[in-house]
Design a protein around this motif. Structure first.
Motif, short mmCIF file in Angstrom:
data_model
loop_
_atom_site.label_atom_id
_atom_site.label_comp_id
_atom_site.label_asym_id
_atom_site.label_seq_id
_atom_site.Cartn_x
_atom_site.Cartn_y
_atom_site.Cartn_z
N GLY A 82 -12.07 -4.65 -4.65
CA GLY A 82 -12.46 -5.27 -3.39
C GLY A 82 -11.34 -5.35 -2.38
N GLY A 83 -10.08 -5.36 -2.87
CA GLY A 83 -8.95 -5.33 -1.96
C GLY A 83 -8.39 -3.93 -1.89
N GLY A 84 -7.11 -3.80 -1.54
CA GLY A 84 -6.48 -2.49 -1.52
C GLY A 84 -5.98 -2.11 -0.15
N GLY A 85 -5.45 -0.90 -0.06
CA GLY A 85 -4.82 -0.46 1.16
C GLY A 85 -5.64 0.53 1.94
N ASP A 86 -5.23 0.75 3.20
CA ASP A 86 -5.87 1.71 4.08
C ASP A 86 -4.82 2.55 4.77
OD1 ASP A 86 -8.86 0.98 4.21
OD2 ASP A 86 -7.86 -0.95 4.47
N THR A 87 -5.10 3.83 4.91
CA THR A 87 -4.25 4.70 5.70
C THR A 87 -4.90 4.94 7.06
OG1 THR A 87 -5.24 6.85 5.13
CG2 THR A 87 -3.67 5.90 3.56
N ASP A 88 -4.14 5.56 7.94
CA ASP A 88 -4.69 5.91 9.24
C ASP A 88 -5.38 7.27 9.21
OD1 ASP A 88 -2.55 7.61 9.00
OD2 ASP A 88 -1.59 7.04 10.88
N GLY A 89 -5.49 7.87 8.03
CA GLY A 89 -6.09 9.19 7.91
C GLY A 89 -5.11 10.32 8.19
N LYS A 90 -3.87 9.96 8.51
CA LYS A 90 -2.86 10.97 8.84
C LYS A 90 -1.61 10.81 7.99
CE LYS A 90 -4.47 11.18 13.65
NZ LYS A 90 -4.09 11.01 15.09
N GLY A 91 -1.74 10.10 6.88
CA GLY A 91 -0.62 9.99 5.97
C GLY A 91 0.19 8.72 6.06
N LYS A 92 -0.26 7.74 6.85
CA LYS A 92 0.47 6.48 6.94
C LYS A 92 -0.37 5.34 6.37
CE LYS A 92 3.47 7.42 10.92
NZ LYS A 92 3.87 6.96 12.27
#
Length: 469
Positions: free
Chosen positions: A199-209
């Protein structure tokens, strides 16, 4: 929930691009083998077996030194392929209550003809692991199992007892649910001060960050209702105004326009305050205002233009299925619809049903609860003892990336644990891309670096909680 944290915060962070993982360490190679075995064990409801997957994880735990007394495999005669396991690493301090690591090992159906690759063969391509379950939720299940193995093999002695529960049934509404079964039938087996879950976790910007990490602190309860109109019917050549389909249409129109009152939990109040400060402008001011007073109608009108904010503020109910009539040339004798509600924490099923009855305002229509009936969502506390270690470790593993507490507008198996007094937190760690990584869809994938760094982060996080007070 995780996928929108970036857009909600609107933060411009100076994070570094996520480089390729590179050569794996020997312990990572060993983990990848475990992860691959779990992913490649088909656990779909149609043809798979969670019981077999649990048995394979049990065998790995025993090879590391766990005994039959440390591991409980469970299944029911009615659902022999939908079993799971609970494994225990005993702590040294009996004054500290155990912690529970929860993950589901069942997966959504996947048809080979629809996928680019075999969905039940894990392959690595372009820095990603591809297969059904690589993201949801076998990565976490593998990480929890792997941590118990690493603890045993290293001789680590936690102060707090660590329990792992791998369960089946989260992905299918009408299936046997292992977390629910444990909560109702073996609560002593999973008794804990708190639990860590998906349910948690991280997100990228779709460009590697990597741009954010979230801790899920609370979720809504999912409940379906059926609304139905009935009528004697008759020949369509002599219509009357008293028509079941028209009654249903009137009811649906009223439900569409009804707004449940805005509410807050400690988590959503803190979330809206933080997001409001980050965003600024009219929307930011409205977010801060709604966090101070959920009855502020003007602020609500602005905030609720965003459908995610709107859902985070209240119970929502929406029509998802419709049926009615029995012949082209006959007045309908019956017309009904399924209303899918996402009920705000601490609000009950019955009061939601009562609200629907009141909104419809037609005593001739029925509103019934559609099984399965889930418990009310209990919001866990926004506890510094939980947020503190997660945030501290994030600074080491994900420098410059904030850890944001959020409430999910969806639901997980954590709701069954909350019902028996175990607060559940969806932890930060592995990250995903804005497109959702194909979870529940085609060509599901997890970035290799996300898996390996997330594994190390969660391993250290478990140790931090296990040795804390």
């Amino acid at each position: 929930m995780r996928a929108f944290v970036l857009s909600c915060l609107g933060l411009a962070l100076s994070t570094q691009p996520l480089a390729a993982q590179g050569t794996l360490r020997p312990d990572q190679v060993k983990f990848r083998d475990l992860y691959k075995e779990l992913v490649e064990t088909n656990t779909t409801l149609s043809v798979g077996s969670c019981t077999l997957a649990a048995e394979k994880m049990s065998a790995r735990l025993k090879a590391a030194g766990y005994t039959d007394q440390d591991i409980t495999l469970f299944a029911t005669p009615e659902h022999p392929k939908e079993g799971g396991l609970v494994a225990v690493l005993k702590g040294s301090d009996p004054r500290l209550k155990p912690m529970l690591l929860l993950a589901h090992i069942d997966v959504v159906e996947a048809k080979r003809e629809d996928w680019t690759r075999d969905p039940f063969v894990m392959v690595e391509e372009n820095g990603y692991y591809y297969a059904r379950g690589t993201a949801d939720d076998k990565a976490m299940a593998a990480m929890w199992t792997d941590s118990l193995i690493r603890f045993k093999e290293s001789g680590y002695k936690p102060k707090r007892t660590i329990k792992v529960a791998l369960t089946c049934g989260e992905e299918t509404t009408y299936a046997f649910n292992g977390a629910q079964w444990l909560a109702q039938n073996r609560p002593e087996l999973i008794a804990a001060e708190f639990a860590l879950n998906e349910g948690g976790g991280g997100d990228t910007d779709g460009k590697g960050k990597l741009v954010s990490q979230s801790m899920q602190v609370g979720e809504k309860a999912v409940q379906n209702f059926r609304i139905e109109a009935t009528n004697p019917g008759g020949h369509s050549s002599i219509p009357v105004r008293d028509n079941a389909i028209y009654d249903l249409a009137d009811a649906l129109a009223k439900i569409r326009t009804y707004e449940f009152p805005a509410q807050l939990t400690d988590t959503t109040r803190a979330y809206f305050q933080a997001v409001g400060k980050a965003k600024g402008g009219e929307e930011g001011a409205a977010l801060i205002a709604i966090a101070a007073n959920p009855d502020d109608k003007a602020a609500d009108a602005i905030v609720s233009k965003d459908r995610i904010y709107h859902s985070m503020l209240r119970t929502t109910c929406v029509a998802t299925l419709v049926d009615g009539g029995h012949a082209n040339n006959a007045l309908p004798q019956r017309a009904g619809a399924n209303i899918n509600c996402r009920i705000f924490p601490s609000r009950s099923i019955e009061e939601t049903r009562a609200a629907l009855i009141s909104v419809i305002g037609n005593p001739g229509m029925t509103v019934t609860v559609v099984p399965p009936i889930r418990p009310a969502a209990v919001p866990p506390p926004l506890d510094p003892k939980i947020m503190g270690p997660a945030t501290k470790l994030a600074a080491k593993y994900f420098p410059g990336v904030p850890v944001v507490p959020v409430m999910s507008t969806g639901g997980t198996d954590g709701i069954f644990l909350g019902a028996i007094g175990i607060p559940v937190y969806g932890v930060p760690g592995p990250w995903g891309d804005p497109d959702g990584n194909g979870a529940h869809g085609l060509n599901e994938r997890m970035e290799v670096k996300s898996v390996m760094v997330g594994r190390d982060y969660l391993h250290d996080l478990v140790m931090a909680y296990a040795d804390g007070k």
